[in-house]
Design an enzyme around this catalytic site. Structure first.
Site, short mmCIF file in Angstrom:
data_model
loop_
_atom_site.label_atom_id
_atom_site.label_comp_id
_atom_site.label_asym_id
_atom_site.label_seq_id
_atom_site.Cartn_x
_atom_site.Cartn_y
_atom_site.Cartn_z
N HIS A 227 31.93 26.39 25.85
CA HIS A 227 33.08 25.93 25.06
C HIS A 227 34.32 25.68 25.92
O HIS A 227 35.27 25.05 25.46
CB HIS A 227 33.39 26.93 23.93
CG HIS A 227 33.98 28.23 24.39
ND1 HIS A 227 33.23 29.39 24.55
CD2 HIS A 227 35.25 28.59 24.72
CE1 HIS A 227 34.01 30.38 24.94
NE2 HIS A 227 35.25 29.93 25.05
N ASP B 168 26.31 30.97 25.20
CA ASP B 168 27.41 30.00 25.43
C ASP B 168 27.70 29.96 26.93
O ASP B 168 28.60 30.63 27.43
CB ASP B 168 28.63 30.47 24.63
CG ASP B 168 29.82 29.53 24.75
OD1 ASP B 168 29.75 28.58 25.53
OD2 ASP B 168 30.81 29.76 24.04
N SER C 264 37.23 33.82 28.55
CA SER C 264 35.84 33.38 28.43
C SER C 264 35.34 32.84 29.76
O SER C 264 35.97 32.01 30.40
CB SER C 264 35.74 32.29 27.37
OG SER C 264 36.10 32.78 26.10
#
Length: 531
Positions: A337, A375, A448
């Site tokens: 992402h 992810d 992240s």
């Protein structure tokens, strides 16, 4: 275990400060108001605390905080009663009764009570400048505490108190250290009294352990720590453990931080050395000789010899940014992402951030499908990172072990990566294989893709995917977060480095139903979901 004498050192250097109007004064004023404080010297007796606690007594009101110079006692209402409250030396049990009209009574009775007078309220210019540097106005930062959230202009103000009854013939200054020598990830102990003078028998001089998360400003005038503090601890001390005992390095400025609507879970500190520099003229006029603050002290070391900051990188893709972890001189892992916009990638190493920091270009060689529970994205850099020492990869995970996260959450690129510490709170296993790690480290948007590291061994455990958000109430939980174990990623990475075939990662898109169920919060909207 820490020796009892060392544990008491922080407590004996800390106190509670209470301010109120005298009962028989023609202007009794509001109060009492209270906060934490630190006893800096017993020869002469000096206490330092936050300045915002004096806000209700300013003659000019909040406008007084706008001036750049110190505020002397004549800037406040007359007839104030200032008390410094401490446990008796050698014990936390109270031995003297407080005046009930001065401060709230605790059920257990009295404490040591010292009359004090205000020398001055002093603004710390270096801390104020660091606040502007670190916290952009467009990001809507807010700082909370007993008083500070009423007027953010008071955040960089501190109060000096003269306490004659603290004078001792052999008294000296509390052991101190310079914040300019701090390192990210270094351990800190915070000492303060939650809720100020409320229930002192329960809360006086409580301790909280954390690490240096980030720093900004001249000689690290501003420090962020993940030591958890509560309102009322403002004015308390942050201590650097050392082989010769704890040393006071900073003062708690705000116990809570919010970025927009997100609770960040970090505590804001102001360097003691910066306060002393700003207070030089005030202390000189009071006849106080301040001994120099020592530089680097022999700190208590923990963790492996490798520097996890050298593995972290800032990954920017258009307007989106996140973190990444280098596994080889040209190979970087991040989250899908972070790079899914498809714009050109800019990668900046954590150890090279600055105005002239070199920016490396990169291309995504693999990204998991949106339907994948993992992810993850793999990035090849156009240039090798010179002298890069790769991390050692973990092959086992122990629930309860101490861990840390390095990432560009909260402050983004303004001050480089932040470090937060916690424990590995859960290892989710499917068919005998770890597929998810959970930690209690404070993780924020922008973290992240950053590395999760075992604090003692220094091994790479995994990469951070997200924290948790309660969509029902809009609350974010930074201390509940999720990581992909490195053991999931290591086999395809080895295959890819040997063959150069991105198809080595295709198995990440073919995870079984058990794995998908473990990561279902990431893929399904609901009252509790990951960011």
């Amino acid at each position: 275990a820490r020796p009892a004498a060392a544990a008491m050192a922080e407590e004996l250097a800390c106190c509670v400060v209470s301010i109120s109007g005298l009962p028989d004064s023609p202007e009794p004023g509001p109060g009492p108001w209270s906060c934490s404080g630190v006893v800096l010297s017993r020869g002469p007796g000096l206490v330092l605390c936050q300045g915002a606690v004096f806000a209700p007594f300013l003659l000019r009101g909040p406008a007084a905080w706008a001036q750049p110079r110190a505020l002397l006692p004549d800037a406040l209402q007359p007839h104030l009663r200032v008390l410094v409250l401490q446990p008796p030396v050698g014990t936390r049990a109270p031995t003297r009764h407080l005046d009930a009209s001065a401060v709230p009574q605790s059920p257990a009775g009295g404490l040591q009570q010292h009359e004090a007078r205000l020398l001055a309220l002093v603004p710390c210019g270096a801390f104020q400048q660091a606040l502007v540097q670190a916290f952009g106005r467009t990001e809507q930062w807010r700082f909370g505490g007993e008083v500070a959230d009423n007027d953010p202009r008071a955040l960089h103000w501190f109060a000096w108190l003269r306490v004659p009854s603290l004078d001792t013939s052999d008294g000296g200054w509390t052991a101190r250290a310079s914040a300019g020598c701090l390192r990210k990830g270094e351990g800190l102990l915070a000492c303060g009294s939650p809720f100020g003078a409320l229930c002192l028998d329960l809360f006086l001089n409580t301790l909280s352990k954390g690490v240096v998360s980030n720093m900004a400003g001249e000689e690290n005038a501003l420090i962020l720590t993940d030591a958890r503090c509560l309102p009322g601890t403002e004015g308390g001390g942050a201590f650097l453990p050392s082989l010769t005992g704890p040393r006071l390095v900073a003062v708690i400025a705000a116990s809570f931080c919010w970025k927009g609507a997100e609770w960040v879970g970090l505590t804001l500190l102001c360097s003691l050395a910066a306060i002393l520099r700003s207070s030089a003229s005030v202390l000189d006029e009071a006849g106080v000789m301040v001994p120099p603050v020592p530089g680097r002290v022999a700190a208590v070391q923990a963790g492996g010899k490798r520097d996890p900051l050298a593995w972290a990188a800032l990954v920017e893709c258009g307007a989106v940014w996140g973190s990444g972890v280098l596994l080889a001189p040209r190979l970087l892992l991040t989250c899908r992402h972070v790079v899914e916009a498809g714009d050109p990638l800019r990668v900046t190493l954590a150890t090279g951030l600055g105005r002239d920091a070199p920016v490396l270009r990169g291309r995504v060689v693999f990204a998991t499908e949106e339907s994948s529970p993992f992810d993850v994205a793999v990035v090849e850099l156009e240039e090798s990172v010179p002298g890069f020492i790769p991390p050692c990869l973990a092959d086992t995970f122990l629930p309860g072990e101490e861990v840390s996260v390095v990432g560009f959450g909260a402050l983004g690129r303004a001050c480089g990566p932040s470090v937060t510490a916690g424990v590995l709170s859960a290892v989710v296993v499917v068919a005998g294989r770890p597929v998810m790690l959970q930690t209690t480290c404070a993780v924020h948007g922008g973290s992240s893709g950053g590395p999760l590291i075992a604090s003692r061994s220094g091994r790479l455990l995994g990469i951070v995917i997200s924290n948790t958000r309660d969509t029902g109430v809009g609350a974010t939980y930074p201390h509940l977060n999720f990581c992909v174990p490195i053991t999931i990623l290591q086999p395809p990475i080895v295959h890819y480095r040997r063959t150069g075939d991105p198809g080595a990662f295709a198995a990440l898109n073919r995870a079984g139903e058990g794995v998908r169920a473990a990561w279902r919060l990431q893929r399904q909207p609901g009252p509790l979901s990951k960011l």
